[in-house]
Design a protein around this motif. Structure first.
Motif, PDB file in Angstrom:
ATOM      1  N   PRO B  15      41.034  61.109  -2.055  1.00 20.45           N
ATOM      2  CA  PRO B  15      41.714  62.234  -2.694  1.00 20.45           C
ATOM      3  C   PRO B  15      43.211  62.263  -2.403  1.00 20.45           C
ATOM      4  N   ASN B  19      43.276  68.736   1.158  1.00 22.44           N
ATOM      5  CA  ASN B  19      41.963  69.161   0.700  1.00 22.44           C
ATOM      6  C   ASN B  19      42.006  70.648   0.343  1.00 22.44           C
ATOM      7  N   ASP B 182      40.713  68.238  -4.616  1.00 17.68           N
ATOM      8  CA  ASP B 182      41.722  67.183  -4.764  1.00 17.68           C
ATOM      9  C   ASP B 182      42.572  67.388  -6.009  1.00 17.68           C
ATOM     10  N   GLN B 185      42.043  61.228  -7.691  1.00 19.29           N
ATOM     11  CA  GLN B 185      41.422  60.276  -6.772  1.00 19.29           C
ATOM     12  C   GLN B 185      41.961  58.883  -7.050  1.00 19.29           C
TER      13      GLN B 185
ATOM     14  N   LYS C 340      36.754  68.492   4.387  1.00 19.77           N
ATOM     15  CA  LYS C 340      37.188  67.348   3.577  1.00 19.77           C
ATOM     16  C   LYS C 340      36.115  66.258   3.578  1.00 19.77           C
ATOM     17  N   HIS C 344      33.983  64.867   0.259  1.00 21.45           N
ATOM     18  CA  HIS C 344      34.005  63.448  -0.123  1.00 21.45           C
ATOM     19  C   HIS C 344      32.611  62.925  -0.483  1.00 21.45           C
TER      20      HIS C 344
END
Lengths: 164, 336, 453
Positions: B15, B19, B182, B185, C340, C344
């Protein structure tokens, strides 16, 4: 313990300085001479960042008590840099994208200078061996090795041009 | 005893930006009397190259030479707020702020040029080399230097601009984890080739082939630096590094570079890297962040290549010779 | 050197650009090669005091007493700072944007939670005198049992004074992702493949160690020359800790000898500035290499369990992830990093049923914090090792397994954001091309931009 007077030739100029007992060469260069191009990396002699030339040989300036090298000739990155333009090693590092954060660069260039003075035509292995005591955390070394090999070519062709 | 070769692959995404967002950055730009441009930030260059890439983005937007743009980071008295250099956010966030500031400054510059040339500002273009001229008529133009002089000394105008970028913070839904983490990416695939010495457990990474998709590469040489340096860090993380070698036991923590192991210049692998570009919808000129992700695909690619070479699956990092030898012993049915 | 393969996304790449996209020379390279780039340590002031820290020799202990008498007698020692000198004794890095909790004292009051934790700061005329005096400070400890294992910490008696050994996310003991129904997925799957992955802490190892010099100015302000990665993080946190108006502080920096996330913490600056305020002299606090390695925040160790429901043809239809981030003794950025890490998952793949429990766990070790690839690097090691194990199990080509499951534009991620700008398919195709590998026709012509094929 008392301070003592130490004489050194630094980048071609004779200097006398009053030093505290146990002062290292890096302390003197950075603090009393203002030569901050020599970087402090670990103060353990294990990263090569603070490398300078003492009587033409590489030395980790963080490990060298300055009283033990009375009378020596010391060369730093500032002394290597010509008044105009750049030294061929500096030019090769610049053109070859061999710097990132720049903190290891002075030490790498001084090691390269010592290598190329002794061995103008080094192999890749020679370069790897020469910089194996110097840590770089950014580049992965590849660009630095290439730059030193490129510098060797630059220096040799400059010498040819001068001879011709 | 043999040296066993193997190949492994890994593919990852990463990302761009902090965050969940909520991480603004600002930029100010002004022209000097002689048509240089100064970008004022409080942003940090760790070696990744924001001073360079930021100047490129400003030069592109202003339509002036790269050499005429300066970035002198960073001071909280003069530079406007920046969240910081982390989270692969610099090029995207600061780049967007610089682009916005440069657009505002360009507008003033073109206005002054139009007054000087007695034409409509909409008819003017920049040549990127230090001149502004009427579109299609390169002779009817004026140097940026003269525009800056005129702005300062004739018109009393400041050629300047303000820029800010913020992706508003996304809140996480606690029950489901629904969130917008994000801005975009980036992607990478690494193929690692290794050699495992089955007597010593030593691993040599022979070659790494990397393909990266990073939006638009603002400066391909700098992107390449990140790829090569990150791949080296990947080898280092995969095979050598830790501050606690017997984790979770705290003993034997290294205190210096002779105990904290990393590959030296003699341990680097051959690299073959390629960049592909799918410009992002929200980065400056389509940029995404590449700074952090470059160790991520090399590590598992090496782990997978080690398995391919010798049949040992090491599932804990770092993959030390000891772990490989224990794995080989287990495969051979030897008690550890 | 750098190569760009322009055959991918050719239409999207189209743009008329002059400087962007060019490999222009680095703006800082000339300074680097001549040694003239100015790092924080290159700015020096006469009369500077040097700060060395007395550090905990215990993993977890009560502090029964601190005796500084012998230390104060070392020639050159000017002052020793303890928690009593710190105006607001909480270091809470994201406090200004409302992220807590207040769990880490700047200098500890009655207990230490990890070996190496700073206890009191010696200010002296020379680094040598400061070090000598720091050695002579006597700390009286009463040892308490430490916990080092993340899973053991989850169930053991809390060592955190006011709470649990894990961070609480809005009433949950972990950051959760819930998408589809993993149990149904496992039931429908042809195979269930489950493995455990782990890492240990990693040091950033920038060639320049963390440090700063705080200088009192004539106008009553303090200028801090620092190698922080984030000047305003540092300024804001310092103002909160020191209890001074924000405009009393000025941070100067921006040129850093490597960071990799290791210089995002705000540890050295508040104490150096406090020393400068109390002595009215410049104070320098720089980590030694040993401190950088054992005391500065490392990359967190993680333990990750992945359980996958897989079909014979390679489709992954369920993925359950249980992830433990070892935050060490204090939370710093770890609560952020754990979210985070959860975001992911399940990696760049479209999987209809996903269940993630990501725990941010406290143990009695050096607090971890941000590092390059924060929250993702170790997850990728686990995910991509797992993909390889699946490919081996099914005897499938590892690239084709990834392509089969790759996320593409318009797919829904587990955290319920639609995929946009995907390019996983293309980087795999590009890597295959580089190595001369032939992908099956179906995979060779696959595109991230469409779900067809």
């Amino acid at each position: 313990m008392k301070h003592s007077v130490v004489s050194l030739t630094i980048n071609g100029a004779e200097r006398q300085m009053l030093v505290a007992p146990g002062s290292t060469l890096i302390d003197v260069l950075r603090e009393s001479q203002g030569l901050t191009g020599t970087r402090r990396g670990c103060e353990q002699g294990a990263c090569g960042t603070c490398t300078v030339l003492v009587d033409g040989k590489t030395a980790m300036s963080c490990m060298l008590p300055v009283e033990t090298i009375e009378g020596a000739h010391v060369e730093t990155i500032e002394g290597l840099t010509p008044p105009q333009g750049l030294h061929p090693i500096q030019e090769a590092f610049l053109q070859g994208f061999a710097t990132q954060c720049g903190f290891c660069t002075s030490g790498m260039i001084m090691v390269a200078a010592a290598l190329l003075a002794k061995n103008p035509n080094p192999s890749r292995e020679d370069v790897v061996r020469a910089i194996s005591g110097n840590i770089c955390r950014c580049t992965g070394y590849e660009a630095i090795i290439d730059a030193i090999l490129d510098a060797a070519v630059r220096i040799r062709s400059a010498a040819h041009a001068e001879a011709a | 005893m043999a040296r066993l070769k193997g190949r492994g692959v890994a593919a990852v995404n990463y990302p761009t930006g902090m965050n969940l967002g909520g991480d603004p950055s600002q930029a100010l730009i002004h022209a000097t009397t002689t048509g240089s441009f100064v970008i004022t930030l409080s942003s940090v260059d760790l070696g990744q190259g924001i001073k360079t890439v930021g100047a490129q983005i400003a030069a592109e937007t202003l339509g002036v030479p790269y050499e005429s743009v300066m970035i002198d980071t960073a001071d909280t008295d003069t530079g406007p707020h920046c969240m910081g250099t982390f989270a692969s956010r610099g090029t995207h966030r600061i780049g967007n702020a610089i682009m916005m500031a440069a657009k505002e400054a360009r507008e003033v510059m073109m206005c002054v040029a139009a007054t000087e040339l007695e034409v409509d500002a909409g008819d003017l273009v920049t040549d990127g080399k230090g001149r502004i001229h009427v579109n299609g008529a390169p002779d009817k133009g004026i140097a940026v230097l003269d525009v800056a002089l005129a702005a300062h000394f004739k018109h009393g105008k400041t050629i300047s601009g303000r820029g800010m970028y913020l992706k508003p913070k996304s809140e996480v839904v606690p029950e489901t984890g629904e969130m917008d983490p994000d801005s975009c990416q980036a992607h990478a695939c690494t193929i690692a080739e290794v050699e495992v010495d089955d007597e010593t457990g030593d691993v040599t990474v022979l070659k790494m082939t990397n393909a990266y998709e990073i939006g638009r590469a603002m400066n391909p040489a700098l992107a390449h630096q990140q790829i090569v340096g990150g791949a080296w860090m990947g080898i280092s993380h995969a095979l050598y590094e830790t501050t606690e070698p017997y984790y979770p036991n705290r003993a034997h923590g290294p205190l210096d570079f002779s105990e904290y192991l990393m590959p030296g210049p003699g341990d680097i692998a051959e690299m073959d890297s390629v960049i592909i570009e799918r410009p992002s919808s929200n980065g400056p000129y389509g940029a995404k962040g590449i700074g952090e992700m470059t160790a991520n695909s090399p590590i598992p690619a090496i782990a997978n290549a080690i398995f391919d070479a010798c049949g040992v699956r090491v599932t804990s990092m770092p993959i030390t010779p000891e772990k490989i030898l224990r794995g080989l012993d287990a495969l051979r049915g030897n008690p550890n | 050197m750098e190569k760009i393969d322009t055959s991918f996304f050719a239409k999207e790449r189209e743009a008329e650009l002059s400087v962007v996209g060019e490999s222009v020379q680095r703006a800082d390279a000339r300074g680097h090669v001549t040694g003239r780039t100015q790092f924080y340590e290159d700015v020096t002031f006469p009369n500077t005091l040097h700060l060395k820290m007395v550090r905990s020799t215990r993993h977890h202990a009560l502090i029964k007493g601190i005796d500084t008498e012998a230390a104060m007698k070392v020639p050159g020692v000017v002052r020793i700072l303890t928690h009593k000198d710190v105006p607001n004794n909480w270091y809470t890095i994201l406090k200004l944007i409302g992220v807590g909790p207040d769990d880490e004292p700047v200098l500890p009051e009655d207990r230490v939670l990890f070996m190496g934790e700073q206890i009191c700061a010696v200010l002296a005329e020379t680094p040598q005198a400061a070090l000598e005096a720091a050695r002579r400070v006597v700390v009286d400890y009463e040892d308490l049992p430490p916990v080092f294992d993340v899973e053991a910490a989850m169930t053991s008696t809390p060592f955190k004074k006011d709470g649990t050994n894990y961070f609480v996310y809005e009433g949950h003991n972990c950051r959760r992702i819930r998408f589809g129904d993993v149990e149904k997925g496992f039931a429908e799957a042809d195979h269930v493949i489950e493995h455990r992955y782990e890492s240990s802490p990693i040091e950033h190892a920038p060639t320049e160690t963390t440090g700063c010099t705080a200088k009192p100015e004539g106008n009553g302000r303090i200028t801090i020359y620092s190698n922080t990665q984030a000047l305003y993080f540092t300024l804001d946190n310092m103002a909160l800790i020191l209890g001074v108006p924000f405009n009393k502080l000025r941070l100067v920096g921006g040129t850093v000898g490597g960071g990799f996330g290791g210089k995002v913490d705000v540890i050295v600056e508040p104490i150096a500035a406090l020393g400068a305020m109390l002595t009215n002299r410049p104070v320098k606090y720089a980590y030694s290499r040993a401190e950088e390695m054992q005391v500065s925040s490392p990359r967190a160790a993680e333990r990750i369990y992945i359980k996958d429901g897989v079909m014979k043809d390679g489709r992954i239809i369920a993925r359950k992830i249980t992830l433990y981030v070892d935050a060490g003794a204090y939370c710093r950025h770890s609560t952020y990093g754990t979210t985070k890490a959860a975001a992911h998952m399940p990696g760049p793949y479209t999987i209809p049923n996903v269940h993630v429990d990501a725990y941010c766990v406290y143990t009695n070790r050096t607090p971890s914090s941000a590092m390059r690839g924060f929250g993702v690097t170790i997850g990728d090691f686990a995910l991509e090792s797992q993909m390889d194990q699946i490919a081996r199990f099914l005897d499938m080509d590892p690239m084709e397994l990834r392509l089969l499951n790759a996320y593409r534009d318009g797919d829904m991620k587990a955290h319920r954001k639609k995929v946009d700008g995907a390019a996983l398919v293309e980087v795999i195709q590009a890597a295959a091309r580089q190595t001369g590998k032939q992908l099956a026709p179906r995979f060779a012509k696959m595109s991230s931009m469409t779900r067809e094929g």
